[in-house]
Design a protein around this motif. Structure first.
Motif, PDB file in Angstrom:
ATOM      1  N   SER B 144      19.602 -18.053  10.033  1.00  0.00           N
ATOM      2  CA  SER B 144      20.145 -19.183   9.289  1.00  0.00           C
ATOM      3  C   SER B 144      20.083 -20.427  10.157  1.00  0.00           C
ATOM      4  O   SER B 144      20.689 -20.503  11.216  1.00  0.00           O
ATOM      5  N   MET B 145      19.308 -21.377   9.700  1.00  0.00           N
ATOM      6  CA  MET B 145      19.114 -22.601  10.453  1.00  0.00           C
ATOM      7  C   MET B 145      20.046 -23.664   9.896  1.00  0.00           C
ATOM      8  O   MET B 145      20.250 -23.755   8.696  1.00  0.00           O
ATOM      9  N   ARG B 146      20.564 -24.455  10.774  1.00  0.00           N
ATOM     10  CA  ARG B 146      21.427 -25.541  10.344  1.00  0.00           C
ATOM     11  C   ARG B 146      20.586 -26.808  10.351  1.00  0.00           C
ATOM     12  O   ARG B 146      20.054 -27.198  11.384  1.00  0.00           O
ATOM     13  N   VAL B 147      20.468 -27.437   9.172  1.00  0.00           N
ATOM     14  CA  VAL B 147      19.684 -28.671   9.084  1.00  0.00           C
ATOM     15  C   VAL B 147      20.592 -29.825   9.478  1.00  0.00           C
ATOM     16  O   VAL B 147      21.661 -30.014   8.900  1.00  0.00           O
ATOM     17  N   LEU B 148      20.174 -30.582  10.481  1.00  0.00           N
ATOM     18  CA  LEU B 148      21.052 -31.620  10.995  1.00  0.00           C
ATOM     19  C   LEU B 148      21.008 -32.908  10.192  1.00  0.00           C
ATOM     20  O   LEU B 148      22.005 -33.604  10.093  1.00  0.00           O
ATOM     21  N   ASN B 149      19.842 -33.237   9.622  1.00  0.00           N
ATOM     22  CA  ASN B 149      19.744 -34.553   8.991  1.00  0.00           C
ATOM     23  C   ASN B 149      18.952 -34.526   7.688  1.00  0.00           C
ATOM     24  O   ASN B 149      18.164 -35.414   7.428  1.00  0.00           O
ATOM     25  N   GLY B 150      19.145 -33.479   6.905  1.00  0.00           N
ATOM     26  CA  GLY B 150      18.402 -33.419   5.649  1.00  0.00           C
ATOM     27  C   GLY B 150      19.101 -34.205   4.558  1.00  0.00           C
ATOM     28  O   GLY B 150      20.322 -34.285   4.506  1.00  0.00           O
ATOM     29  N   ASP B 151      18.300 -34.787   3.677  1.00  0.00           N
ATOM     30  CA  ASP B 151      18.866 -35.530   2.551  1.00  0.00           C
ATOM     31  C   ASP B 151      18.629 -34.703   1.294  1.00  0.00           C
ATOM     32  O   ASP B 151      17.530 -34.690   0.748  1.00  0.00           O
ATOM     33  N   ALA B 152      19.684 -33.992   0.874  1.00  0.00           N
ATOM     34  CA  ALA B 152      19.500 -33.089  -0.267  1.00  0.00           C
ATOM     35  C   ALA B 152      19.494 -33.843  -1.589  1.00  0.00           C
ATOM     36  O   ALA B 152      19.059 -33.310  -2.597  1.00  0.00           O
ATOM     37  N   THR B 153      19.956 -35.088  -1.591  1.00  0.00           N
ATOM     38  CA  THR B 153      20.165 -35.777  -2.868  1.00  0.00           C
ATOM     39  C   THR B 153      18.868 -36.078  -3.611  1.00  0.00           C
ATOM     40  O   THR B 153      18.824 -36.047  -4.817  1.00  0.00           O
ATOM     41  N   ASN B 154      17.784 -36.367  -2.853  1.00  0.00           N
ATOM     42  CA  ASN B 154      16.564 -36.707  -3.590  1.00  0.00           C
ATOM     43  C   ASN B 154      15.487 -35.640  -3.450  1.00  0.00           C
ATOM     44  O   ASN B 154      14.313 -35.907  -3.608  1.00  0.00           O
ATOM     45  N   ALA B 155      15.925 -34.407  -3.145  1.00  0.00           N
ATOM     46  CA  ALA B 155      14.947 -33.329  -2.945  1.00  0.00           C
ATOM     47  C   ALA B 155      14.162 -33.054  -4.217  1.00  0.00           C
ATOM     48  O   ALA B 155      12.963 -32.794  -4.170  1.00  0.00           O
ATOM     49  N   SER B 156      14.818 -33.137  -5.353  1.00  0.00           N
ATOM     50  CA  SER B 156      14.092 -32.819  -6.575  1.00  0.00           C
ATOM     51  C   SER B 156      13.082 -33.913  -6.903  1.00  0.00           C
ATOM     52  O   SER B 156      12.008 -33.647  -7.417  1.00  0.00           O
ATOM     53  N   HIS B 157      13.380 -35.134  -6.556  1.00  0.00           N
ATOM     54  CA  HIS B 157      12.460 -36.229  -6.836  1.00  0.00           C
ATOM     55  C   HIS B 157      11.169 -36.082  -6.038  1.00  0.00           C
ATOM     56  O   HIS B 157      10.070 -36.252  -6.548  1.00  0.00           O
ATOM     57  N   TYR B 158      11.335 -35.774  -4.734  1.00  0.00           N
ATOM     58  CA  TYR B 158      10.149 -35.669  -3.886  1.00  0.00           C
ATOM     59  C   TYR B 158       9.555 -34.282  -3.870  1.00  0.00           C
ATOM     60  O   TYR B 158       8.493 -34.076  -3.318  1.00  0.00           O
ATOM     61  N   GLY B 159      10.232 -33.353  -4.450  1.00  0.00           N
ATOM     62  CA  GLY B 159       9.711 -31.983  -4.412  1.00  0.00           C
ATOM     63  C   GLY B 159      10.026 -31.257  -3.125  1.00  0.00           C
ATOM     64  O   GLY B 159       9.608 -30.131  -2.931  1.00  0.00           O
ATOM     65  N   ARG B 160      10.690 -31.868  -2.192  1.00  0.00           N
ATOM     66  CA  ARG B 160      11.135 -31.174  -0.960  1.00  0.00           C
ATOM     67  C   ARG B 160      12.198 -32.066  -0.319  1.00  0.00           C
ATOM     68  O   ARG B 160      12.376 -33.235  -0.688  1.00  0.00           O
ATOM     69  N   MET B 161      12.886 -31.474   0.650  1.00  0.00           N
ATOM     70  CA  MET B 161      13.947 -32.231   1.309  1.00  0.00           C
ATOM     71  C   MET B 161      13.323 -33.156   2.349  1.00  0.00           C
ATOM     72  O   MET B 161      12.489 -32.729   3.153  1.00  0.00           O
ATOM     73  N   LEU B 162      13.724 -34.424   2.294  1.00  0.00           N
ATOM     74  CA  LEU B 162      13.288 -35.360   3.331  1.00  0.00           C
ATOM     75  C   LEU B 162      14.435 -35.580   4.301  1.00  0.00           C
ATOM     76  O   LEU B 162      15.556 -35.169   4.054  1.00  0.00           O
ATOM     77  N   ALA B 163      14.142 -36.262   5.384  1.00  0.00           N
ATOM     78  CA  ALA B 163      15.193 -36.587   6.341  1.00  0.00           C
ATOM     79  C   ALA B 163      15.928 -37.823   5.866  1.00  0.00           C
ATOM     80  O   ALA B 163      15.353 -38.683   5.204  1.00  0.00           O
ATOM     81  N   LYS B 164      17.186 -37.889   6.210  1.00  0.00           N
ATOM     82  CA  LYS B 164      17.956 -39.104   5.907  1.00  0.00           C
ATOM     83  C   LYS B 164      17.333 -40.249   6.691  1.00  0.00           C
ATOM     84  O   LYS B 164      17.002 -40.088   7.876  1.00  0.00           O
ATOM     85  N   ASP B 165      17.193 -41.394   6.050  1.00  0.00           N
ATOM     86  CA  ASP B 165      16.524 -42.485   6.745  1.00  0.00           C
ATOM     87  C   ASP B 165      17.500 -43.506   7.304  1.00  0.00           C
ATOM     88  O   ASP B 165      17.114 -44.569   7.744  1.00  0.00           O
ATOM     89  N   ASP B 166      18.797 -43.176   7.281  1.00  0.00           N
ATOM     90  CA  ASP B 166      19.749 -44.197   7.716  1.00  0.00           C
ATOM     91  C   ASP B 166      20.869 -43.625   8.574  1.00  0.00           C
ATOM     92  O   ASP B 166      21.926 -44.209   8.665  1.00  0.00           O
ATOM     93  N   ASP B 167      20.655 -42.479   9.204  1.00  0.00           N
ATOM     94  CA  ASP B 167      21.772 -41.928   9.972  1.00  0.00           C
ATOM     95  C   ASP B 167      21.491 -41.975  11.480  1.00  0.00           C
ATOM     96  O   ASP B 167      20.488 -42.515  11.921  1.00  0.00           O
ATOM     97  N   GLY B 168      22.392 -41.372  12.225  1.00  0.00           N
ATOM     98  CA  GLY B 168      22.332 -41.434  13.691  1.00  0.00           C
ATOM     99  C   GLY B 168      21.040 -40.907  14.278  1.00  0.00           C
ATOM    100  O   GLY B 168      20.567 -41.381  15.313  1.00  0.00           O
ATOM    101  N   TYR B 169      20.440 -39.907  13.618  1.00  0.00           N
ATOM    102  CA  TYR B 169      19.222 -39.328  14.193  1.00  0.00           C
ATOM    103  C   TYR B 169      18.056 -40.293  14.133  1.00  0.00           C
ATOM    104  O   TYR B 169      17.145 -40.232  14.939  1.00  0.00           O
ATOM    105  N   VAL B 170      18.091 -41.205  13.154  1.00  0.00           N
ATOM    106  CA  VAL B 170      17.028 -42.207  13.081  1.00  0.00           C
ATOM    107  C   VAL B 170      17.108 -43.121  14.283  1.00  0.00           C
ATOM    108  O   VAL B 170      16.109 -43.405  14.938  1.00  0.00           O
ATOM    109  N   SER B 171      18.333 -43.556  14.615  1.00  0.00           N
ATOM    110  CA  SER B 171      18.445 -44.457  15.759  1.00  0.00           C
ATOM    111  C   SER B 171      18.177 -43.722  17.068  1.00  0.00           C
ATOM    112  O   SER B 171      17.792 -44.335  18.054  1.00  0.00           O
TER     113      SER B 171
END
Lengths: 319, 248
Positions: B144-171
């Protein structure tokens, strides 16, 4: 008929004998006198040496009513029965051993990973018990046990081994915070208690008072040693997801408070590198990933820079 | 000169005195032992190594022969690597960091070496070579992997989970300040996922299988067509696999 004779008959035949006897008496007197002189000189030296020897060994010399009494030893220390020199005695320990110290012998279940096998050794996560016996010779005796840990690296040249003391200040500091000693351990809860904390001079000590009825019996004193694997073993940073390990103490126990206090007073003993000014439990828990890595970095440095540890115990009367 | 007797007496007395002087100090020290010492050794720290299948050098680890159509129809493609810790007392973490241009999901399993006759998931050969073949099969369920910065909200739109583009991991990953800040494309921001506190089962090789499968939302015909039309036909993804000793 008057005449001069050497042997004056008027003195009687005893004259020469008299003087001979007198001479002999004088000689004898001289001999006795000299013997007495020598004897008293020897006696003075004896007293002087006795006093010096006792004085140099931390035992009380008291004088009451113009008489001198010298107290004998009021405790004896020894290793456990059926114990043997550690694995590293013959090639390493023997080179640096203090001639006035006993070898602290180990047994199969009472050692510092220096017993049995061909090569053991400690690492983060290691723990165990080392014990010794104390026989108090006085009732209600209070003794202070001081432990000092000295780090060595060995160098072998053409089969000749030399032991060099580790002079790096940081490494010696890390050993104070990473190799922890406790007076108590509960095997059921797996909690340690009564930390033997390292002070500013890097040595640590604890006191023990022996019961009245323990006099003249061999009492076992246990020291529980542990090298905590991670910072989460020392500081409560449990959050169920990224930190899933809890401290090795009952967090409501005073031991936990003592450990936290030791960490915040002497951060150089626990962490590698620069740290914040205040290291409270909350701060360390919030910034666990940073400080956990600083703790692990110190572990790594110890592993890379120290090869052998000499654990020295010394006992003194009173506090 | 002294009389012979006297000389003898003086000599005897001096010798006795000397004897007393020597004997007493030795006995005194012997009677007052108050120190004990023991010596132990510190083990050298175990290092962590990532290696390919068959414990070959990591250069042999290749995500080769990825055919999107076959992944989509057959379900998945597996690759093997191993972690060498050197000591069974070491606990470690594995992290995957991957970009999201292609709608693939990455799953980790522990793996065991098996023979060609057993059912296997990976047929491993070193890079640029056709032999020897070593076979591996998954062991146990997915880690079981823990995803640190996945954005689940738009997964259905893009067909897969993308990374959050505005959180701490981006900086952390990009330079978002300054006069010329990085402006990464949303598919280029890596998703970090970790599995932590793994035990060392074998101090020389702990094998793992990395399974690539098609992201669920993109698996239907329309999803695939959408993705295929919306983006370029040729896409590249980068995945980083790292292992570190556990700070747990």
């Amino acid at each position: 008929m008057a005449g001069t004779f050497k042997n004056n008959p008027q003195d009687g035949g005893e004259g020469r004998n008299d003087s001979k006897a007198a001479l002999l008496l004088q000689e004898r007197k001289k001999i006795i006198y000299n013997l007495i002189l020598l004897g008293s000189a020897a006696f003075v030296v004896l007293i002087g040496v006795l006093t010096m020897a006792w004085f140099a060994n931390n035992t009380k010399v008291s004088g009451t009513n113009m008489s001198i009494t010298v107290k004998g030893p009021n405790y004896e220390i020894s290793s456990l029965a059926n114990s043997s020199d550690g694995l590293y005695y013959s090639n390493y320990h023997s080179i640096v051993k203090d001639p006035s110290a006993l070898v602290w012998k180990m047994t199969a279940d009472n050692n510092m990973d220096n017993y049995g096998g061909t090569d053991e050794g400690i690492e983060p996560g290691s723990s165990g018990t080392i014990s010794f016996l104390v026989t108090p010779r006085e009732r209600n005796l209070q003794l202070t046990f001081t432990l000092e840990i000295v780090a060595y690296v060995s160098v072998t040249n053409n089969g000749v081994i030399t032991m060099n003391e580790v002079s790096n200040e940081s490494l010696n500091n890390y050993l104070c915070g990473h190799l922890l000693l406790f007076e108590d351990y509960d095997p059921e809860t797996e909690y340690y208690s009564k930390l033997i904390a390292s002070g500013s001079n890097k040595s640590r000590s604890f006191t023990k008072t022996f019961e009245d009825e323990e006099v003249n019996t061999a009492v076992q004193v246990d020291i529980y040693w542990v090298w905590p694997r991670n910072l989460s073993n020392l500081v409560n940073a449990y959050d169920g997801t990224s930190v899933v390990v809890r401290p090795m103490f009952d967090t409501s126990d005073s031991t936990y408070a003592n450990v936290l206090s030791n960490i915040s007073s002497y951060p150089q003993y626990y962490f590698k590198g620069t740290v914040s000014d205040t290291l409270s439990e909350t701060f360390l828990s919030t910034n666990y990933s940073t400080y956990g890595s600083l703790y692990d970095g110190a572990d790594n440095d110890i592993g890379a820079g120290v090869e052998y540890l000499l654990v020295k115990l010394s006992v003194s009367d009173g506090e | 000169m002294l009389d012979k007797n006297l000389r003898m007496e003086i000599i005897i007395a001096s010798v006795l005195t000397l004897f007393v002087v020597i004997v007493v100090p030795i006995y005194a020290w012997f009677a007052y032992i108050n120190k004990m010492e023991a010596m132990t050794k510190i083990m050298a720290p175990a290092s962590l190594d990532l290696k390919a299948g068959h414990a070959d050098l990591i250069e042999n680890f290749e995500l080769k022969n990825i055919d999107i159509a076959s992944i989509r129809s057959e379900g998945s493609k597996c690759y093997v690597f191993c972690v060498k810790t050197g000591s069974t007392s070491v606990h470690y973490d594995i992290q995957l960091a991957h970009t999201t241009n292609i709608p693939l999901t990455y799953t980790l399993y522990r793996a065991n070496e098996v023979t060609a006759e057993d059912s296997y998931d990976v047929d491993y050969t070193p890079v640029n070579s056709d032999s020897p073949h070593t076979y591996y099969a998954k062991s146990g369920s997915a880690l079981s992997m823990r995803v640190l910065n996945g954005d689940a909200t738009n997964a259905s739109h893009y067909g897969r989970m993308l990374a959050k583009d505005d959180d701490g991991y981006v900086s952390l990953t990009y330079d978002t300040t300054g006069t010329n800040p990085d402006a990464p494309e949303i598919y280029a921001i890596p998703i970090y996922s970790q599995v932590t506190n793994l035990e060392t089962l074998n101090e020389n090789y702990d094998f793992f299988i990395l399974e690539l499968s098609w992201a669920g939302n993109a698996n239907d015909e329309t999803g695939f067509q959408k993705w295929n039309k919306a983006e370029n036909n040729e896409e590249t993804d980068v995945i980083y696999i790292s292992a570190a000793r556990s700070t747990q």
